[in-house]
Design a protein around this motif. Structure first.
Motif, PDB file in Angstrom:
ATOM      1  N   ASN A  69     -53.611 -22.321 -14.145  1.00 41.99           N
ATOM      2  CA  ASN A  69     -53.252 -23.526 -14.906  1.00 41.99           C
ATOM      3  C   ASN A  69     -53.460 -23.335 -16.407  1.00 41.99           C
ATOM      4  OD1 ASN A  69     -52.565 -24.887 -12.582  1.00 41.99           O
ATOM      5  ND2 ASN A  69     -54.564 -25.877 -12.358  1.00 41.99           N
ATOM      6  N   GLN A  70     -54.573 -22.725 -16.773  1.00 42.63           N
ATOM      7  CA  GLN A  70     -54.878 -22.556 -18.204  1.00 42.63           C
ATOM      8  C   GLN A  70     -53.984 -21.488 -18.843  1.00 42.63           C
ATOM      9  OE1 GLN A  70     -56.659 -24.892 -19.308  1.00 42.63           O
ATOM     10  NE2 GLN A  70     -57.317 -25.562 -17.265  1.00 42.63           N
ATOM     11  N   VAL A  71     -53.832 -20.359 -18.149  1.00 40.24           N
ATOM     12  CA  VAL A  71     -53.009 -19.266 -18.695  1.00 40.24           C
ATOM     13  C   VAL A  71     -51.553 -19.724 -18.823  1.00 40.24           C
ATOM     14  CG1 VAL A  71     -52.151 -16.912 -18.296  1.00 40.24           C
ATOM     15  CG2 VAL A  71     -54.541 -17.486 -17.758  1.00 40.24           C
ATOM     16  N   ALA A  72     -51.060 -20.370 -17.780  1.00 41.97           N
ATOM     17  CA  ALA A  72     -49.664 -20.811 -17.789  1.00 41.97           C
ATOM     18  C   ALA A  72     -49.439 -21.831 -18.902  1.00 41.97           C
ATOM     19  CB  ALA A  72     -49.287 -21.415 -16.438  1.00 41.97           C
ATOM     20  N   GLN A  73     -50.360 -22.756 -19.043  1.00 42.88           N
ATOM     21  CA  GLN A  73     -50.176 -23.773 -20.078  1.00 42.88           C
ATOM     22  C   GLN A  73     -50.297 -23.188 -21.485  1.00 42.88           C
ATOM     23  OE1 GLN A  73     -48.433 -26.109 -18.722  1.00 42.88           O
ATOM     24  NE2 GLN A  73     -49.677 -27.800 -19.463  1.00 42.88           N
ATOM     25  N   ALA A  74     -51.159 -22.196 -21.656  1.00 40.27           N
ATOM     26  CA  ALA A  74     -51.240 -21.510 -22.960  1.00 40.27           C
ATOM     27  C   ALA A  74     -49.899 -20.859 -23.268  1.00 40.27           C
ATOM     28  CB  ALA A  74     -52.360 -20.474 -22.936  1.00 40.27           C
ATOM     29  N   TRP A  75     -49.329 -20.171 -22.285  1.00 41.51           N
ATOM     30  CA  TRP A  75     -48.057 -19.441 -22.471  1.00 41.51           C
ATOM     31  C   TRP A  75     -46.886 -20.416 -22.609  1.00 41.51           C
ATOM     32  CZ3 TRP A  75     -43.273 -18.533 -20.284  1.00 41.51           C
ATOM     33  CH2 TRP A  75     -42.622 -17.342 -20.669  1.00 41.51           C
ATOM     34  N   ASN A  76     -46.833 -21.425 -21.738  1.00 41.47           N
ATOM     35  CA  ASN A  76     -45.716 -22.373 -21.764  1.00 41.47           C
ATOM     36  C   ASN A  76     -45.604 -23.085 -23.113  1.00 41.47           C
ATOM     37  OD1 ASN A  76     -45.280 -21.754 -19.102  1.00 41.47           O
ATOM     38  ND2 ASN A  76     -46.020 -23.691 -18.280  1.00 41.47           N
ATOM     39  N   HIS A  77     -46.750 -23.477 -23.664  1.00 46.78           N
ATOM     40  CA  HIS A  77     -46.696 -24.183 -24.943  1.00 46.78           C
ATOM     41  C   HIS A  77     -46.188 -23.281 -26.062  1.00 46.78           C
ATOM     42  CE1 HIS A  77     -48.949 -27.377 -22.917  1.00 46.78           C
ATOM     43  NE2 HIS A  77     -48.483 -28.152 -23.879  1.00 46.78           N
ATOM     44  N   THR A  78     -46.622 -22.047 -26.063  1.00 45.58           N
ATOM     45  CA  THR A  78     -46.116 -21.133 -27.103  1.00 45.58           C
ATOM     46  C   THR A  78     -44.611 -20.952 -26.937  1.00 45.58           C
ATOM     47  OG1 THR A  78     -48.252 -20.034 -27.236  1.00 45.58           O
ATOM     48  CG2 THR A  78     -46.373 -18.823 -28.108  1.00 45.58           C
ATOM     49  N   PHE A  79     -44.169 -20.828 -25.690  1.00 48.48           N
ATOM     50  CA  PHE A  79     -42.722 -20.702 -25.428  1.00 48.48           C
ATOM     51  C   PHE A  79     -41.997 -21.973 -25.912  1.00 48.48           C
ATOM     52  CE2 PHE A  79     -38.806 -20.534 -23.021  1.00 48.48           C
ATOM     53  CZ  PHE A  79     -38.489 -19.185 -23.016  1.00 48.48           C
ATOM     54  N   PHE A  80     -42.619 -23.114 -25.764  1.00 52.91           N
ATOM     55  CA  PHE A  80     -42.043 -24.382 -26.241  1.00 52.91           C
ATOM     56  C   PHE A  80     -41.905 -24.367 -27.765  1.00 52.91           C
ATOM     57  CE2 PHE A  80     -42.931 -29.192 -26.880  1.00 52.91           C
ATOM     58  CZ  PHE A  80     -41.594 -29.524 -26.748  1.00 52.91           C
ATOM     59  N   TRP A  81     -42.924 -23.865 -28.466  1.00 49.48           N
ATOM     60  CA  TRP A  81     -42.814 -23.801 -29.944  1.00 49.48           C
ATOM     61  C   TRP A  81     -41.683 -22.854 -30.349  1.00 49.48           C
ATOM     62  CZ3 TRP A  81     -45.074 -27.950 -29.733  1.00 49.48           C
ATOM     63  CH2 TRP A  81     -46.391 -28.169 -29.355  1.00 49.48           C
ATOM     64  N   PHE A  82     -41.513 -21.772 -29.609  1.00 50.56           N
ATOM     65  CA  PHE A  82     -40.355 -20.903 -29.876  1.00 50.56           C
ATOM     66  C   PHE A  82     -39.055 -21.679 -29.638  1.00 50.56           C
ATOM     67  CE2 PHE A  82     -43.183 -17.177 -29.543  1.00 50.56           C
ATOM     68  CZ  PHE A  82     -42.644 -16.357 -30.507  1.00 50.56           C
ATOM     69  N   PRO A 141     -43.272 -28.247 -11.794  1.00 50.43           N
ATOM     70  CA  PRO A 141     -44.378 -29.203 -11.913  1.00 50.43           C
ATOM     71  C   PRO A 141     -45.592 -28.580 -12.613  1.00 50.43           C
ATOM     72  CG  PRO A 141     -44.355 -28.251  -9.719  1.00 50.43           C
ATOM     73  CD  PRO A 141     -43.177 -27.657 -10.457  1.00 50.43           C
ATOM     74  N   ASN A 142     -46.368 -29.444 -13.243  1.00 51.11           N
ATOM     75  CA  ASN A 142     -47.644 -29.022 -13.855  1.00 51.11           C
ATOM     76  C   ASN A 142     -47.471 -27.818 -14.772  1.00 51.11           C
ATOM     77  OD1 ASN A 142     -48.869 -31.149 -12.422  1.00 51.11           O
ATOM     78  ND2 ASN A 142     -48.804 -29.894 -10.580  1.00 51.11           N
ATOM     79  N   GLY A 143     -48.164 -26.703 -14.491  1.00 49.54           N
ATOM     80  CA  GLY A 143     -48.053 -25.541 -15.376  1.00 49.54           C
ATOM     81  C   GLY A 143     -47.127 -24.465 -14.853  1.00 49.54           C
ATOM     82  N   GLU A 144     -46.457 -24.738 -13.747  1.00 51.47           N
ATOM     83  CA  GLU A 144     -45.648 -23.665 -13.137  1.00 51.47           C
ATOM     84  C   GLU A 144     -44.487 -23.229 -14.016  1.00 51.47           C
ATOM     85  OE1 GLU A 144     -44.611 -24.184  -9.006  1.00 51.47           O
ATOM     86  OE2 GLU A 144     -46.444 -25.323  -8.669  1.00 51.47           O
ATOM     87  N   THR A 145     -44.096 -21.979 -13.848  1.00 50.23           N
ATOM     88  CA  THR A 145     -42.998 -21.405 -14.624  1.00 50.23           C
ATOM     89  C   THR A 145     -41.914 -20.915 -13.660  1.00 50.23           C
ATOM     90  OG1 THR A 145     -43.514 -19.033 -14.603  1.00 50.23           O
ATOM     91  CG2 THR A 145     -44.835 -20.419 -16.086  1.00 50.23           C
ATOM     92  N   PRO A 146     -40.716 -20.646 -14.158  1.00 50.24           N
ATOM     93  CA  PRO A 146     -39.672 -20.094 -13.273  1.00 50.24           C
ATOM     94  C   PRO A 146     -39.826 -18.588 -13.065  1.00 50.24           C
ATOM     95  CG  PRO A 146     -38.738 -20.804 -15.384  1.00 50.24           C
ATOM     96  CD  PRO A 146     -40.210 -20.942 -15.490  1.00 50.24           C
ATOM     97  N   LEU A 147     -40.812 -17.965 -13.682  1.00 54.17           N
ATOM     98  CA  LEU A 147     -40.914 -16.500 -13.644  1.00 54.17           C
ATOM     99  C   LEU A 147     -40.972 -15.917 -12.231  1.00 54.17           C
ATOM    100  CD1 LEU A 147     -43.327 -16.151 -16.690  1.00 54.17           C
ATOM    101  CD2 LEU A 147     -40.964 -15.340 -16.603  1.00 54.17           C
ATOM    102  N   PRO A 148     -41.711 -16.522 -11.288  1.00 54.44           N
ATOM    103  CA  PRO A 148     -41.746 -15.922  -9.941  1.00 54.44           C
ATOM    104  C   PRO A 148     -40.388 -15.925  -9.238  1.00 54.44           C
ATOM    105  CG  PRO A 148     -43.608 -17.397 -10.250  1.00 54.44           C
ATOM    106  CD  PRO A 148     -42.667 -17.620 -11.400  1.00 54.44           C
TER     107      PRO A 148
END
Ligand SMILES: [Fe+2]
Length: 227
Positions: A69-82, A141-148
């Protein structure tokens, strides 16, 4: 303490910030929520719960858990700023012509907005592509990403309440419509042309060698503007 990750440096003067958000809304999101995810990711590194050298690699194979949850949210937010054009990124070394992502994605605008408006609870709306170049709008949902799934993310929008509620209250659709206007198509097109660029999302947060030795390091030092 030598922390592996930092809050990524953003361009606060980029058009999306004052156009989309009040200072209070943006600061709560970037300086508090995103910082907390970064801090907790660093804690996971320190405590040995997150020992992967690559967030991308980890997120491609993990979908749940406190550390995730923490790693994904750290990464997702940076991707959002991009995705909103607040970050700089390296020029691609590819000679391939620019892929017309913006024109192709135009027909997905309503789907993007509807996906945000109808998403229940916290999550993210993504524009993804597959090996055949097919574009899709998906939500997680939540912190999940489409990467898998194997589909590659090109853009994302945060639809957690903390992303918009101070400014838009329950008008999530209005928020999604405005976000669409500020999506950084140069980023999406560069990412589509050069999937290795995805590694740059982590690079902007990384402060030590453990996450700077990826084979996906930017191949040119010169950086271009994001708009
Ligand atoms: Fe957020």
């Amino acid at each position: 303490m030598n922390e592996r990750y930092r809050l990524p440096p953003i361009d606060r003067k980029a058009a999306a910030v004052p156009s989309l958000f009040s200072e209070e809304q943006f600061d709560a999101h970037y300086s508090k929520h995103h910082r907390t995810y970064i801090d907790k990711t660093n804690k996971s590194v320190e405590e040995g719960e997150f020992s992967h050298s690559s967030m991308l690699e980890y997120l491609a194979s993990t979908t749940s858990g406190a550390t995730f949850n923490q790693v994904a949210q750290a990464w997702n937010h940076t991707f959002f700023w991009f995705s909103l054009g607040l970050m700089r990124f390296p020029k691609t070394a590819s000679d391939a012509p620019p892929a017309p992502i913006k024109a192709k994605a135009a027909e997905l605008r309503e789907e993007w907005i509807e996906a945000a408006a109808s998403h229940f609870g916290s999550g993210w709306v993504w524009l993804v592509t597959n090996d055949e170049g097919k574009l899709r709008v998906v939500t997680t949902p939540n912190g999940e990403t489409p990467l898998p799934s194997g589909e590659r993310p090109l853009l994302v929008m945060d639809v957690w309440e903390h992303a918009y509620y101070l400014d838009y209250q329950s008008e999530k659709k209005a928020y999604a419509e405005k976000c669409w206007e500020h999506l950084n198509w140069e980023w999406a097109e560069a990412l589509n042309r050069d999937p290795q660029l995805l590694a740059h999302v982590e690079t902007t947060m990384c402060q030590d060698a453990a996450c700077r030795t990826s084979p996906s390091q930017p191949r040119r030092e010169h950086e271009q503007g994001n708009r």
